[in-house]
Design a protein around this motif. Sequence first.
Motif, PDB file in Angstrom:
ATOM      1  N   GLY A  37       0.807  -1.171   0.014  1.00  0.00           N
ATOM      2  CA  GLY A  37      -0.088  -0.144  -0.056  1.00  0.00           C
ATOM      3  C   GLY A  37       0.922   1.313  -0.049  1.00  0.00           C
ATOM      4  N   GLU A  38       1.909   1.328   0.865  1.00  0.00           N
ATOM      5  CA  GLU A  38       2.856   2.577   0.910  1.00  0.00           C
ATOM      6  C   GLU A  38       3.501   2.757  -0.578  1.00  0.00           C
ATOM      7  N   VAL A  39       3.905   1.553  -1.125  1.00  0.00           N
ATOM      8  CA  VAL A  39       4.455   1.742  -2.644  1.00  0.00           C
ATOM      9  C   VAL A  39       3.437   2.287  -3.710  1.00  0.00           C
ATOM     10  N   LEU A  40       2.174   1.894  -3.372  1.00  0.00           N
ATOM     11  CA  LEU A  40       1.113   2.498  -4.528  1.00  0.00           C
ATOM     12  C   LEU A  40       0.866   3.932  -3.992  1.00  0.00           C
ATOM     13  N   GLN A  41       1.056   4.168  -2.814  1.00  0.00           N
ATOM     14  CA  GLN A  41       0.531   5.330  -2.218  1.00  0.00           C
ATOM     15  C   GLN A  41       1.215   6.590  -2.846  1.00  0.00           C
ATOM     16  N   ARG A  42       2.482   6.553  -2.990  1.00  0.00           N
ATOM     17  CA  ARG A  42       3.256   7.496  -3.687  1.00  0.00           C
ATOM     18  C   ARG A  42       2.710   7.933  -5.262  1.00  0.00           C
ATOM     19  N   TYR A  43       2.070   6.801  -5.867  1.00  0.00           N
ATOM     20  CA  TYR A  43       1.760   7.331  -7.147  1.00  0.00           C
ATOM     21  C   TYR A  43       0.173   7.739  -7.262  1.00  0.00           C
ATOM     22  N   GLY A  44      -0.532   7.901  -6.246  1.00  0.00           N
ATOM     23  CA  GLY A  44      -1.756   8.681  -6.229  1.00  0.00           C
ATOM     24  C   GLY A  44      -2.847   7.910  -7.192  1.00  0.00           C
ATOM     25  N   ASP A  45      -3.436   8.953  -7.857  1.00  0.00           N
ATOM     26  CA  ASP A  45      -4.418   8.084  -8.814  1.00  0.00           C
ATOM     27  C   ASP A  45      -4.000   7.076  -9.987  1.00  0.00           C
ATOM     28  N   ASP A  46      -2.490   7.254 -10.042  1.00  0.00           N
ATOM     29  CA  ASP A  46      -1.757   6.140 -10.911  1.00  0.00           C
ATOM     30  C   ASP A  46      -1.653   4.761 -10.548  1.00  0.00           C
ATOM     31  N   GLY A  47      -1.743   4.778  -9.154  1.00  0.00           N
ATOM     32  CA  GLY A  47      -1.314   3.638  -8.423  1.00  0.00           C
ATOM     33  C   GLY A  47      -2.506   2.674  -8.140  1.00  0.00           C
TER      34      GLY A  47
END
Length: 538
Positions: free
Chosen positions: A85-95
Motif C-alpha cells: 500500500g505504501e508503494v502504491l500511495q506515492r503514485y496517487g491516482d496512477d497507483g
Amino acid sequence: MTDAATSKASLNKFEKFKAEKDGLAVKAEIEQFASIGWEAMDETDRDHRLKWLGVFFRPVTPGKFMMRLRMPNGIITTHQMRVLGEVLQRYGDDGSADITTRQNIQLRGIRIEDLPEIFQKFAAVGLTSIQSGMDNVRNITGDPLAGLDTEELFDTRDLVHQVQDAITNYGEGNPEFTNLPRKFNIAITGGRDNSVHAEINDLAFVPAFKGGSRESVGAHGCAPVQESQEKEFGFNILVGGFFSAKRCEAAVPLDAWVAPEDVVAVCKAVLEVYRDNGLRANRQKARLMWLIDEWGMEKFRLAVETRMGKSLRSAAAKDEIDWEKRDHIGVYPQKQPGLNYIGLHVPVGRLYAQDMFEVARLAEVYGSGEIRLTVEQNIIIPNIPDSRLGTFLAEPLLQRFSIEPETLTRGLVSCTGAQFCNFALIETKNRALATIKALEAELRFTQPVRIHWTGCPNSCGQPQVADIGLMGTKVRKDGKAVEGVDIYMGGKVGKDAHLGSCITKGIPCDDLQPVLRNLLVEHFGARPRQEVAIGARG
C-alpha cells in the motif's frame, strides 16, 4: 538448455536475447536503470529482461510499470500488505493493484526511478517478485484454506514454500530455472474441492491415497465411514494443462503418485526435462504439452524418473477431489475451535492503497495478522474469534468488499484488460462490472453463475473454466472495427473439472447484454424480475 536441444531449434528472437544475456542479470543493473530512466534503457532490458525481476513495461502506460509479486499459496502478512500500500500511495491516482487468478498481487503505476527503494522495502518484509514473468515458473498456487479447513487432507503451505524456494533460490533468483522454453504453472492442492484449478496447470498435485483402506470423512457434515486400514497419503500428478492463443488443453494424468516429501524433487525433475527438451523454435508450441505430444507420456515419464534417479509409483486409482468448488466468500468456522475465516469479495480483484491499509488493519485488529488470496481474486481473513465476529461484520469496508455479494457479482472474474495491458483487445474490468450490475437489475437467480472475462486469447481471465466465458476480440459493426467477445460455455471446476468450449464468435460488446440475458435465462434458470414480481402477486 543442452547443445542437442539448441541445435534442433532455429532461435527465435526471444531465444536469441536469452542466449545473449540471462534475464536475471539485470538484477545487478537496477541502480543504473533508475539513474538513466526508462527512455534511455536498452529496449530488450526494458521490454523483456526486467520481467525476470517481476517488472513489466506497459506501452499503454509508458513510464508506468507493473510489478508482479510472488505470494506462495496466496498468503501474506499485514506488514507486507502495508508495504504494498505504501508503494502504491506515492503514485496517487496512477497507483492501483490487482489480485490475480494465481493468488498473487500486481502493482501498477510503478516508476523505474523508484525500483531500488521498492526492492529494499520488499526485502525488509520478505516479499519478492523474482522470476514472476516471461519464461519462468509463475506464482505457485495452493489451497487458500490450508491449515484452516476442518476437512482438509494436507496442509499445502510449507510444501508450496519449499517448491518456490527451490525454484527461486529463496527469492534471490536461480539461474537453473530462468531459461525455460515458456512460462510454467504449478499448483498443489490438499483439499477436496480443487480450489487451485489443477486442470489448467502445467504441473499439478492432487490428493490421493495409496495402499489399504482408510476412514473416509463424510462430505459436508455426513457421518464418517470406517474402513479397514490406513492408506498412505500423497498426490496424483497431472501434467500439461495450459491456455494460449493457439491452443488450450486440460492437464492429463502422468500415471504417477508421490508422497509429499518427493513433491519438490518431482517439480525440479519435470522442470529440468522441460528446460532441456522443450520446443523452442516456435513459441506458440513451447509449452509442456507440446513436448508430451511429441514424445508420448511414457517417454516423458521415463525422463522425469531418470532425472529423479528413481522410479515413480503408479497413480492411485482415484483422487480425493470429490466436492463441488467452493468460493470461500462469507463466514466459516475453522478447524481451530472458536476461530473463523471470513471471505471478502473484491470486485474484479481491484485494490487501491487505502484498501490495502484497511484490509491490513482488519486482519491485524480482528485476526492474526495474516491475509489470504484466492484464484477468484478475493481475500480471506482468518483466525477471527467468535467474540469479534459481530464487530468485524459492522466494519465499513464490508459495504464494498461484501461477504454476501449478488449472484453474478460473486462469480465474476476479470483479467486486467486494455486499460493497462497492451495484449488486451478490449477493456474488461469496468465493462464487466457494469454489465453484471445491469443483468442483476434485470434478473433473479436460483443458482450461482460464474462469468469470466479475458481481454485476449492469452486467457489470463480463464474463460474456459467458467460457466460463461468471454474472450476479447475485434469485430466489425456497421462497417467499423469495434470491441467484441467470443463466448465460451460449459467450463466445470471442482469435482470432474473440464474446460468449456466456444459457442459463438464475434459479439460486439455493445450488443452483449441481451445475449448474456438470454443465456442466463435459457441455461441457468434466471427469471426476469418483473415476471417474478407478477408471479408473487398472483
